[in-house]
Design an enzyme around this catalytic site. Sequence first.
Site, PDB file in Angstrom:
ATOM      1  N   ASP A 279      17.155   3.253  35.226  1.00 21.18           N
ATOM      2  CA  ASP A 279      18.122   2.300  34.798  1.00 21.18           C
ATOM      3  C   ASP A 279      17.697   1.214  35.599  1.00 21.18           C
ATOM      4  O   ASP A 279      17.432   0.143  35.058  1.00 21.18           O
ATOM      5  CB  ASP A 279      19.588   2.475  34.907  1.00 21.18           C
ATOM      6  CG  ASP A 279      19.949   3.340  36.309  1.00 21.18           C
ATOM      7  OD1 ASP A 279      18.881   3.711  37.044  1.00 21.18           O
ATOM      8  OD2 ASP A 279      21.206   3.342  36.639  1.00 21.18           O
TER       9      ASP A 279
ATOM     10  N   ASP B 204       9.952   0.664  23.863  1.00 21.07           N
ATOM     11  CA  ASP B 204      10.460  -0.543  23.025  1.00 21.07           C
ATOM     12  C   ASP B 204      10.674  -1.643  23.753  1.00 21.07           C
ATOM     13  O   ASP B 204      10.510  -2.773  23.218  1.00 21.07           O
ATOM     14  CB  ASP B 204      11.835   0.172  22.494  1.00 21.07           C
ATOM     15  CG  ASP B 204      11.455   0.603  20.985  1.00 21.07           C
ATOM     16  OD1 ASP B 204      10.509   0.977  20.784  1.00 21.07           O
ATOM     17  OD2 ASP B 204      12.270   0.562  20.014  1.00 21.07           O
TER      18      ASP B 204
ATOM     19  N   TYR C  85      13.107  16.200  23.095  1.00 23.30           N
ATOM     20  CA  TYR C  85      12.678  16.247  21.841  1.00 23.30           C
ATOM     21  C   TYR C  85      12.373  17.610  21.236  1.00 23.30           C
ATOM     22  O   TYR C  85      11.833  17.688  20.269  1.00 23.30           O
ATOM     23  CB  TYR C  85      11.293  15.293  22.000  1.00 23.30           C
ATOM     24  CG  TYR C  85      11.609  13.846  21.777  1.00 23.30           C
ATOM     25  CD1 TYR C  85      12.403  13.348  22.777  1.00 23.30           C
ATOM     26  CD2 TYR C  85      11.287  12.875  20.506  1.00 23.30           C
ATOM     27  CE1 TYR C  85      12.593  11.788  22.754  1.00 23.30           C
ATOM     28  CE2 TYR C  85      11.358  11.880  20.341  1.00 23.30           C
ATOM     29  CZ  TYR C  85      11.910  11.076  21.446  1.00 23.30           C
ATOM     30  OH  TYR C  85      12.288   9.825  21.388  1.00 23.30           O
TER      31      TYR C  85
ATOM     32  N   LYS D 253      16.119  10.375  36.471  1.00 25.90           N
ATOM     33  CA  LYS D 253      17.518  10.059  36.536  1.00 25.90           C
ATOM     34  C   LYS D 253      18.187  11.146  37.472  1.00 25.90           C
ATOM     35  O   LYS D 253      19.066  11.859  37.267  1.00 25.90           O
ATOM     36  CB  LYS D 253      18.360   9.895  35.360  1.00 25.90           C
ATOM     37  CG  LYS D 253      19.689   9.201  35.302  1.00 25.90           C
ATOM     38  CD  LYS D 253      19.716   8.017  35.968  1.00 25.90           C
ATOM     39  CE  LYS D 253      21.231   7.626  36.007  1.00 25.90           C
ATOM     40  NZ  LYS D 253      21.447   6.405  36.852  1.00 25.90           N
TER      41      LYS D 253
ATOM     42  N   ASP E  31      10.234   6.891  25.586  1.00 23.39           N
ATOM     43  CA  ASP E  31      10.618   6.126  24.200  1.00 23.39           C
ATOM     44  C   ASP E  31      11.327   4.960  24.504  1.00 23.39           C
ATOM     45  O   ASP E  31      11.232   3.800  23.734  1.00 23.39           O
ATOM     46  CB  ASP E  31      11.413   7.253  23.294  1.00 23.39           C
ATOM     47  CG  ASP E  31      11.520   6.722  21.935  1.00 23.39           C
ATOM     48  OD1 ASP E  31      10.753   5.952  21.219  1.00 23.39           O
ATOM     49  OD2 ASP E  31      12.796   6.627  21.587  1.00 23.39           O
TER      50      ASP E  31
HETATM   51  C1  IPM Z   1       8.487   6.519  19.022  1.00 15.21           C
HETATM   52  C2  IPM Z   1       9.478   6.733  17.790  1.00 15.21           C
HETATM   53  C3  IPM Z   1       9.734   8.159  17.612  1.00 15.21           C
HETATM   54  C4  IPM Z   1       9.912   8.813  18.905  1.00 15.21           C
HETATM   55  C5  IPM Z   1      10.636   8.658  16.445  1.00 15.21           C
HETATM   56  C6  IPM Z   1      10.268   8.195  15.045  1.00 15.21           C
HETATM   57  C7  IPM Z   1      10.724  10.026  16.391  1.00 15.21           C
HETATM   58  O1  IPM Z   1      10.519   6.094  18.149  1.00 15.21           O
HETATM   59  O2  IPM Z   1       7.372   7.049  18.730  1.00 15.21           O
HETATM   60  O3  IPM Z   1       8.538   5.836  19.822  1.00 15.21           O
HETATM   61  O4  IPM Z   1      11.169   8.757  19.256  1.00 15.21           O
HETATM   62  O5  IPM Z   1       8.930   9.383  19.830  1.00 15.21           O
HETATM   63 MG    MG Z   2      10.231   4.911  20.125  1.00  9.61          MG
END
Ligand code: IPM
Ligand code: MG
Length: 316
Positions: free
Chosen positions: A224, A252, A140, A191, A248
């Site tokens: 993974d 999700d 990042y 990884k 990240d």
């Molecule tokens: C999160 C989001 C951000 C990230 C994006 C919007 C840059 O997906 O906070 O998880 O990847 O950190």
């Molecule tokens: Mg995210």
Amino acid sequence: MSARPLHFATIGGDGIGPEVIAKAVAWAQGVLDAQGIEARWTHLDLGADRYLRDGTTLDDATFAFLRDEVDGILLGALGDPRVPSNQHAKDILLGLRFRLDLYVNFRPIVCPSDDVCPLKGKTAADIDMVVFRENTEGLYTGVGGQFKRGTPDEVSIEAELNTRKGVERILRAAFVYADTHGRRSVCMADKANAMRHGHDLWQRAFAEVAAEYPHIRAFHRYVDVLAMEMVSSPETYDVIVTNNLFGDILTDLGAALQGGIGRAASANLHPGKRPGLFEPVHGSAPDLVGTGLADPTAAIESARLMLESVGVEVPG
Ligand code: IPM
Ligand code: MG
């Protein structure tokens, strides 16, 4: 508790951000009122509208105000189809993470009830973990470059930055949390079977930090495998620590385990320092604006983490 009144900043941002933040602020104010705790709120006009209006993303004066004056920052969401470069989101969200050195991205994954548990054969009780996502390094940082951009010979390099200091401090934060919150285990995900340099550093640092906490079970999964097992055997996982990009993606997946992205909260922290930055994991969902369908749960849970970070005890 601080002697002066608490002072929080909000950045509603884009899309459904302002709606969910308004609900989260009302909720937090209710908690504070019930305990007679005084707090000020400063609502900042930052996001795509502001960027399109005058080019401001995160100006130095606002940054200094946030750094020096407030106890916590509550952010809605950033992302707008009118800003395809996402420049404002990079400057505001990633800018605050990096410039405030908020190296812990703390993301709890808790399933609130069996009826929203998406996994066959599992119940809400099987899903109770916390991800410690490294938040200031990895893929990042923008380290890299492009050569012959837009030509058939283009070379684009995105370098993954791993420092000994950065890796060690997120690993330690995960163990300190496990230790102080009665958690049984810490799983580190990398990884290292494919990435020989950076993730070798993670392996060595993990072994060293884990040795300081012999009473906490420390184990490793390739990322993974972890993604698969978070679905097939979530009950195995307690505290997970990983790098920026893997964290990240996994969070999700974790949001889905909680019954949807509208429920996933996060705290960006530099332990021992204020302000932290608190934000729902979800995006700006422009299609939901004004429909009343945006779930404010994640924003409210993020506000809860903000109050807790400054020592307010939140019931429930
Ligand atoms: C999160 C989001 C951000 C990230 C994006 C919007 C840059 O997906 O906070 O998880 O990847 O950190
Ligand atoms: Mg995210």
